[in-house]
Design a protein around this motif. Structure first.
Motif, mmCIF file in Angstrom:
data_model
loop_
_atom_site.group_PDB
_atom_site.id
_atom_site.type_symbol
_atom_site.label_atom_id
_atom_site.label_comp_id
_atom_site.label_asym_id
_atom_site.label_seq_id
_atom_site.Cartn_x
_atom_site.Cartn_y
_atom_site.Cartn_z
ATOM 1 N N SER A 113 -19.375 14.506 -60.066
ATOM 2 C CA SER A 113 -18.657 14.071 -58.858
ATOM 3 C C SER A 113 -19.475 13.144 -57.963
ATOM 4 O O SER A 113 -18.951 12.634 -56.975
ATOM 5 C CB SER A 113 -18.224 15.285 -58.037
ATOM 6 O OG SER A 113 -19.362 15.993 -57.544
ATOM 7 N N LEU A 114 -20.741 12.930 -58.288
ATOM 8 C CA LEU A 114 -21.577 12.073 -57.453
ATOM 9 C C LEU A 114 -21.227 10.614 -57.717
ATOM 10 O O LEU A 114 -21.347 10.122 -58.835
ATOM 11 C CB LEU A 114 -23.058 12.332 -57.749
ATOM 12 C CG LEU A 114 -24.068 11.566 -56.885
ATOM 13 C CD1 LEU A 114 -23.887 11.878 -55.407
ATOM 14 C CD2 LEU A 114 -25.497 11.890 -57.318
ATOM 15 N N ARG A 115 -20.789 9.929 -56.678
ATOM 16 C CA ARG A 115 -20.385 8.532 -56.823
ATOM 17 C C ARG A 115 -21.521 7.571 -56.496
ATOM 18 O O ARG A 115 -21.705 6.568 -57.174
ATOM 19 C CB ARG A 115 -19.178 8.234 -55.917
ATOM 20 C CG ARG A 115 -17.967 9.045 -56.263
ATOM 21 C CD ARG A 115 -17.368 8.642 -57.617
ATOM 22 N NE ARG A 115 -16.481 9.707 -58.113
ATOM 23 C CZ ARG A 115 -16.752 10.484 -59.126
ATOM 24 N NH1 ARG A 115 -17.893 10.335 -59.795
ATOM 25 N NH2 ARG A 115 -15.922 11.429 -59.510
ATOM 26 N N GLN A 116 -22.234 7.828 -55.410
ATOM 27 C CA GLN A 116 -23.348 6.947 -55.070
ATOM 28 C C GLN A 116 -24.461 7.755 -54.415
ATOM 29 O O GLN A 116 -24.228 8.847 -53.893
ATOM 30 C CB GLN A 116 -22.900 5.800 -54.158
ATOM 31 C CG GLN A 116 -22.502 6.167 -52.740
ATOM 32 C CD GLN A 116 -22.595 4.981 -51.788
ATOM 33 O OE1 GLN A 116 -23.636 4.325 -51.677
ATOM 34 N NE2 GLN A 116 -21.507 4.700 -51.090
ATOM 35 N N ILE A 117 -25.669 7.198 -54.459
ATOM 36 C CA ILE A 117 -26.811 7.812 -53.794
ATOM 37 C C ILE A 117 -27.686 6.698 -53.247
ATOM 38 O O ILE A 117 -27.988 5.728 -53.937
ATOM 39 C CB ILE A 117 -27.618 8.731 -54.743
ATOM 40 C CG1 ILE A 117 -28.803 9.356 -53.998
ATOM 41 C CG2 ILE A 117 -28.045 8.000 -56.022
ATOM 42 C CD1 ILE A 117 -29.451 10.521 -54.744
ATOM 43 N N THR A 118 -28.035 6.822 -51.975
ATOM 44 C CA THR A 118 -28.890 5.832 -51.328
ATOM 45 C C THR A 118 -30.349 6.158 -51.632
ATOM 46 O O THR A 118 -30.800 7.294 -51.438
ATOM 47 C CB THR A 118 -28.656 5.825 -49.816
ATOM 48 O OG1 THR A 118 -27.279 5.502 -49.561
ATOM 49 C CG2 THR A 118 -29.539 4.809 -49.127
ATOM 50 N N TYR A 143 -12.411 1.936 -59.452
ATOM 51 C CA TYR A 143 -11.116 2.516 -59.123
ATOM 52 C C TYR A 143 -10.039 1.448 -58.930
ATOM 53 O O TYR A 143 -8.908 1.777 -58.566
ATOM 54 C CB TYR A 143 -11.215 3.384 -57.869
ATOM 55 C CG TYR A 143 -12.121 4.587 -58.033
ATOM 56 C CD1 TYR A 143 -12.355 5.142 -59.286
ATOM 57 C CD2 TYR A 143 -12.735 5.170 -56.934
ATOM 58 C CE1 TYR A 143 -13.177 6.238 -59.442
ATOM 59 C CE2 TYR A 143 -13.562 6.275 -57.078
ATOM 60 C CZ TYR A 143 -13.783 6.802 -58.329
ATOM 61 O OH TYR A 143 -14.603 7.893 -58.476
ATOM 62 N N ASP A 144 -10.377 0.192 -59.158
ATOM 63 C CA ASP A 144 -9.382 -0.886 -59.115
ATOM 64 C C ASP A 144 -8.658 -1.022 -60.454
ATOM 65 O O ASP A 144 -7.844 -1.934 -60.626
ATOM 66 C CB ASP A 144 -10.046 -2.210 -58.739
ATOM 67 C CG ASP A 144 -11.110 -2.632 -59.754
ATOM 68 O OD1 ASP A 144 -11.822 -1.744 -60.269
ATOM 69 O OD2 ASP A 144 -11.244 -3.838 -60.008
ATOM 70 N N PRO A 190 -10.428 7.975 -64.812
ATOM 71 C CA PRO A 190 -10.210 9.425 -64.892
ATOM 72 C C PRO A 190 -10.100 10.123 -63.546
ATOM 73 O O PRO A 190 -9.568 11.231 -63.474
ATOM 74 C CB PRO A 190 -11.456 9.920 -65.659
ATOM 75 C CG PRO A 190 -12.025 8.715 -66.323
ATOM 76 C CD PRO A 190 -11.704 7.565 -65.434
ATOM 77 N N VAL A 191 -10.618 9.519 -62.481
ATOM 78 C CA VAL A 191 -10.634 10.199 -61.180
ATOM 79 C C VAL A 191 -9.304 10.030 -60.454
ATOM 80 O O VAL A 191 -8.682 11.005 -60.016
ATOM 81 C CB VAL A 191 -11.800 9.683 -60.313
ATOM 82 C CG1 VAL A 191 -11.748 10.301 -58.913
ATOM 83 C CG2 VAL A 191 -13.130 10.017 -60.980
ATOM 84 N N VAL A 202 -10.014 13.078 -52.128
ATOM 85 C CA VAL A 202 -11.475 13.167 -52.178
ATOM 86 C C VAL A 202 -11.949 12.562 -53.489
ATOM 87 O O VAL A 202 -11.661 13.072 -54.570
ATOM 88 C CB VAL A 202 -11.948 14.629 -52.041
ATOM 89 C CG1 VAL A 202 -13.456 14.722 -52.239
ATOM 90 C CG2 VAL A 202 -11.569 15.178 -50.664
ATOM 91 N N LEU A 203 -12.689 11.469 -53.392
ATOM 92 C CA LEU A 203 -13.111 10.723 -54.573
ATOM 93 C C LEU A 203 -14.434 11.199 -55.156
ATOM 94 O O LEU A 203 -14.789 10.814 -56.262
ATOM 95 C CB LEU A 203 -13.226 9.232 -54.240
ATOM 96 C CG LEU A 203 -11.944 8.531 -53.821
ATOM 97 C CD1 LEU A 203 -12.232 7.074 -53.484
ATOM 98 C CD2 LEU A 203 -10.879 8.634 -54.904
#
Length: 418
Positions: free
Chosen positions: A193-198, A375-376, A380-381, A152-153
């Protein structure tokens, strides 16, 4: 849910929360964003790829370095010419196996298992528009899941800051303008933990909110919007780095009203999401869209709870959905309500239906989505980077049938999930 699936959920959850094992695979056809290699081998330890190559003597040395006897066939996997690819990374999906990521800890475990056994080794959990307090609780649940399972990313909020005219299957009663107080409330609940938001950038506080989220380390996405070309450009310049499921829930291409799509295509900072199911976007437009921005197009599923399930009635948040022939629509108005797509199917369709090269198709489900959040590279995640089969990268591995592109064996960070 039947007993076999419940056993699979238990097994996947136990595996992903356990310790990684040492892995040695030989005789594979490697496909990743760097190309194709025959007679490929790979070793890994502690969840990280330790060595790769094609030379047999080097393979024996690599096995010994991780305490595997190269003569011990019980510990060495013979791929027998099957495809070896990185694990798939889905940055926009809502659920599967009758559960959504909004359904608490058990819902997260069940939905993750449904995607994991089809090769999605890492997932950003998309959360649907709900009342703000419910969305905050769902963010906290995803944050807690990250502490116990590496697949879970983080989370993606698809709402509540969407245009009413482009809301799709989102509850209109819960849509909001992204005023600073709401931005801070959601960021606090997510706790990093929020990665993206539309966000629809044309909302009164849309551009300001994009800047605030970007400053907090979130990647805002332009989508579910009525934005024109200039407004979309403002959104990307303010910090948005994604266009949410391109072509869907936005102004389309027009020769005098270009809309947000060209703004995303022109901007090298932007990742382009696309749902390759032949329904949300028909095949000619998938081919066209895939060619717009090489190496920046990410296959996503937008998968809802009915994914990998029979047709019938389901829920999307509080809204009733009916699935017919694998296509989900709201009961109330017939609007498309997410998909029932798997990344396994998206990659297969790209290669076998659309004629996209296997290297490009795999890249769109691995390295490109991983790169969207950094993440490439070491981070830290995930610790080790994702998206390639190379030393130092995470041991997220798929063995796949070369004819059908059906995923056989699955490892996430050295943990065998299937």
């Amino acid at each position: 849910m039947d007993s076999n699936r419940m056993e699979t959920v238990k097994r996947v959850t136990s595996a992903i929360t356990g310790a990684p094992s040492c892995i040695a695979i030989r005789g594979a056809r490697k496909i990743d964003a760097r190309g194709v290699r025959e007679h490929f081998w790979l070793t890994s330890a502690d969840g990280v790829i330790t060595a790769t190559g094609t030379d047999e003597e080097e393979f024996e040395h690599a096995c010994r370095s991780i305490a595997i006897d190269p003569a011990d066939d019980t510990r060495i996997i013979d791929a027998a010419g099957h495809l070896l690819t990185p694990g798939y990374v889905d940055i926009h999906a809502h659920g599967s196996w009758e559960r959504s990521f909004d359904d608490g800890p058990d819902g997260i475990d069940i939905a993750r298992a449904g995607h994991a056994v089809h090769g999605t080794t890492r997932q950003v959990c998309s959360l649907i528009t709900n009342p703000i307090d419910v969305m905050c609780e769902n963010l906290r649940n995803v944050r807690a899941a990250m502490d116990r399972r590496p697949d879970v990313l983080g989370s993606h909020l698809e709402g509540p800051f969407l245009a009413l005219a482009r809301k799709g299957a989102h509850d209109p009663e819960c849509l909001k303008d992204p005023v600073p107080e709401l931005v801070e409330q959601l960021l606090d609940a997510a706790d990093g933990s929020l990665r993206q938001i539309t966000i629809a950038p044309e909302l009164p506080h849309g551009i300001d909110a994009i800047g605030r989220f970007a400053a907090a380390g979130v990647v805002p996405a332009v989508g579910h919007c009525d934005a024109d070309y200039d407004m979309a450009k403002r959104g990307f310049d303010a910090g948005a780095g994604i266009i949410t499921h391109m072509f869907n829930a936005m102004n389309g291409l027009h020769h005098r009203e270009p809309g947000p799509i060209p703004a995303a295509v022109e901007d090298p900072r932007v990742t382009i999401e696309i749902i390759n199911d032949g329904f949300h976007v028909q095949d000619p437009m998938v081919r066209l869209g895939f060619g717009f921005a090489p190496h920046r197009t990410a296959f996503i599923t937008d998968a809802m709870a009915a994914t990998d399930c029979p047709d019938g009635p389901y829920k999307l948040g509080a809204l009733d959905v009916n699935v017919v022939d694998g296509h989900a629509r709201l009961v109330s108005n017939g609007a498309i309500a997410g998909s029932t797509l798997l990344l396994e199917v998206a990659v297969r369709r790209a290669v076998t239906v659309l004629g996209i090269s296997p290297v490009d198709a795999v890249e769109a489900a691995t390295l490109t989505p991983a790169r969207t959040f950094g993440y490439d590279r070491p981070n830290p995640v995930t610790g080790a980077p994702l998206g390639l089969l190379a030393p130092g990268y995470a041991a997220d591995l798929l063995l796949t049938d070369p004819e059908t592109w059906a995923v056989g064996e699955v490892w996430c960070a050295g943990r065998k999930l299937k």
